[in-house]
Design a protein around this motif. Structure first.
Motif, PDB file in Angstrom:
ATOM      1  N   ASN A   4     -60.202 -42.434 -47.216  1.00 53.90           N
ATOM      2  CA  ASN A   4     -60.289 -43.848 -47.577  1.00 53.90           C
ATOM      3  C   ASN A   4     -60.283 -43.983 -49.091  1.00 53.90           C
ATOM      4  OD1 ASN A   4     -60.472 -44.819 -44.914  1.00 53.90           O
ATOM      5  ND2 ASN A   4     -62.667 -44.412 -44.847  1.00 53.90           N
ATOM      6  N   SER A   5     -60.081 -45.209 -49.547  1.00 56.11           N
ATOM      7  CA  SER A   5     -60.088 -45.489 -50.976  1.00 56.11           C
ATOM      8  C   SER A   5     -60.691 -46.856 -51.234  1.00 56.11           C
ATOM      9  CB  SER A   5     -58.659 -45.451 -51.529  1.00 56.11           C
ATOM     10  OG  SER A   5     -58.613 -45.910 -52.874  1.00 56.11           O
ATOM     11  N   GLN A   6     -61.537 -46.955 -52.225  1.00 57.12           N
ATOM     12  CA  GLN A   6     -61.954 -48.255 -52.727  1.00 57.12           C
ATOM     13  C   GLN A   6     -60.786 -48.830 -53.524  1.00 57.12           C
ATOM     14  OE1 GLN A   6     -65.309 -49.975 -52.454  1.00 57.12           O
ATOM     15  NE2 GLN A   6     -64.848 -48.723 -50.653  1.00 57.12           N
ATOM     16  N   THR A   7     -60.253 -49.949 -53.067  1.00 64.91           N
ATOM     17  CA  THR A   7     -59.012 -50.505 -53.603  1.00 64.91           C
ATOM     18  C   THR A   7     -59.183 -51.995 -53.869  1.00 64.91           C
ATOM     19  OG1 THR A   7     -57.686 -48.884 -52.391  1.00 64.91           O
ATOM     20  CG2 THR A   7     -56.562 -50.883 -53.112  1.00 64.91           C
ATOM     21  N   GLU A  22     -62.050 -53.520 -51.667  1.00 63.64           N
ATOM     22  CA  GLU A  22     -62.103 -53.248 -50.237  1.00 63.64           C
ATOM     23  C   GLU A  22     -61.925 -51.755 -49.979  1.00 63.64           C
ATOM     24  OE1 GLU A  22     -59.994 -57.335 -48.611  1.00 63.64           O
ATOM     25  OE2 GLU A  22     -58.715 -55.612 -49.059  1.00 63.64           O
ATOM     26  N   THR A  23     -62.387 -51.315 -48.829  1.00 62.92           N
ATOM     27  CA  THR A  23     -62.146 -49.949 -48.390  1.00 62.92           C
ATOM     28  C   THR A  23     -60.899 -49.938 -47.513  1.00 62.92           C
ATOM     29  OG1 THR A  23     -64.504 -49.421 -48.434  1.00 62.92           O
ATOM     30  CG2 THR A  23     -63.079 -47.974 -47.137  1.00 62.92           C
ATOM     31  N   VAL A  24     -59.901 -49.150 -47.922  1.00 64.48           N
ATOM     32  CA  VAL A  24     -58.651 -49.090 -47.173  1.00 64.48           C
ATOM     33  C   VAL A  24     -58.323 -47.629 -46.858  1.00 64.48           C
ATOM     34  CG1 VAL A  24     -57.777 -51.195 -48.243  1.00 64.48           C
ATOM     35  CG2 VAL A  24     -57.209 -48.989 -49.238  1.00 64.48           C
ATOM     36  N   CYS A  98     -57.410 -48.463 -57.706  1.00 64.13           N
ATOM     37  CA  CYS A  98     -58.011 -47.806 -56.550  1.00 64.13           C
ATOM     38  C   CYS A  98     -58.510 -46.417 -56.922  1.00 64.13           C
ATOM     39  CB  CYS A  98     -56.996 -47.700 -55.410  1.00 64.13           C
ATOM     40  SG  CYS A  98     -55.541 -46.703 -55.828  1.00 64.13           S
ATOM     41  N   GLU A  99     -59.299 -45.838 -56.002  1.00 67.32           N
ATOM     42  CA  GLU A  99     -59.761 -44.462 -56.194  1.00 67.32           C
ATOM     43  C   GLU A  99     -58.633 -43.471 -55.993  1.00 67.32           C
ATOM     44  OE1 GLU A  99     -64.393 -44.471 -54.817  1.00 67.32           O
ATOM     45  OE2 GLU A  99     -62.890 -44.638 -53.224  1.00 67.32           O
TER      46      GLU A  99
END
Length: 333
Positions: A4-7, A22-24, A98-99
């Motif tokens: 996942n990535s914080q985006t 958001e977490t995607v 994003c991360e």
């Protein structure tokens, strides 16, 4: 790969409040793609244009065109990158806030060890923009040492790189900026002259500085507020390169004006046309990296924001409260 990535995304066009963290999920890279774990992310005015819908994209939209980090996975067919490589990019499609992200490998290049992740994130889109402007978007006959050019918004991220690059080329860059402090900053980074457009008529000052000869080229990311007056600064056969719209889109222009003002040329280039192939991207990046590692160009980062504070970063950028480059930092960086 299942990560996942914080985006940061938007679900509607509008102001900074539309930016949502958001977490995607992040998929495995397809052929021709790589997955990059960001260490730093660049902030640019094109991000504002995309957020407002001036440059429309499908929604929901993850913003961000520039970043630096480490390759975490490589898709089939990618031969110039490997897992663990330090990399940087300025690239379509958006999605850099994003991360981590999966993206086309074509515009991703290895980052020299001498350049930090923060510098890489702050310099790619801006530095490659200066590269295509000063090296490839030139007036008839080219640019030569001693030539005058006019560069608007010269205390911003692109502008400060341009001041230094122009000095290295022997050009006499006339900078404009919106305060005496910003003018001083441009001069400290290599501008030959600086004009505070809030207190001075920049056309009159250009004529004074050049002894009435005017400039060979104008590079303008401001747009509506400066376009027509900039034409009055150009010598015959001069080039107007408009590459941004910070004050709004340039209104329709009567092409006959170009004849009346001296057989002028006007162009509206965009970086991503120049980055259309991996070979061209690499050549432009090599030129930029050479300027930075030689010390001719230093990357100034004046604002750092946590990724979660991206809305404030956009407010500061739109209010013209920033100087140099701004970057976003993922959690833990």
């Amino acid at each position: 790969m299942s990560l996942n990535s914080q985006t940061v995304r938007i679900h509607a066009f509008g102001g900074p409040d539309q930016l949502v963290l958001e977490t995607v999920p992040v998929a495995s890279p397809a052929p021709g793609e790589v997955c990059i774990g960001h260490r730093a992310i660049g902030l640019n005015f094109i991000d504002v244009y995309q957020r407002t819908g001036l440059y429309p994209n499908a929604l929901p939209l993850a913003l961000g065109m520039e970043g630096a980090g480490v390759v975490e996975a490589v898709g089939d067919g990618v031969t110039h990158l490997a897992v663990g490589d330090r990399v940087a990019y300025a690239s379509m499609p958006p999605g850099g806030y994003c991360e981590r992200r999966v993206m086309p490998a074509q515009c991703v290049v290895r980052l020299p060890d001498a350049i930090s992740f923060e510098e890489g994130a702050a310099m790619m889109l801006k530095g490659l923009t200066v590269q295509y402007l000063l090296r490839q978007t030139q007036p008839q006959g080219g640019l030569h040492p001693g030539d005058f050019i006019l560069f608007h918004a010269a205390a911003g991220g692109v502008g400060l790189i341009a001041c230094q690059w122009a000095r290295a080329m022997g050009l006499r860059l006339i900078a404009t900026a919106g305060s005496d402090e910003k003018c001083a900053l441009a001069l400290a980074h290599g501008a030959a002259y600086a004009i505070n457009y809030r207190t001075e008529d920049f056309v009159a000052r250009v004529l004074e500085i050049t002894g009435g000869a005017k400039v060979k080229a104008v590079y303008d990311s401001v747009g509506a507020d400066t376009f027509m007056k900039s034409l009055d600064c150009l010598a015959p056969f001069g080039l107007m390169a408009t590459y941004g719209n910070a004050s709004g889109k340039v209104p329709p222009v009567d092409i006959g004006v170009l004849a009346a003002k001296g057989s002028l040329y006007v162009t509206r280039p965009t970086l991503f046309t120049f980055l259309a192939s991996r070979e061209r991207t690499q050549a432009m990046a090599d030129d930029l990296f050479g300027m930075v590692t030689s010390g001719a160009v230093k990357i100034r980062i004046d604002q750092r924001y946590a990724l979660a504070d991206v809305a404030q970063a956009h407010r500061d950028l739109e209010a013209r409260q920033t100087t140099g480059s701004s970057i976003l930092l993922p959690q833990g960086c």
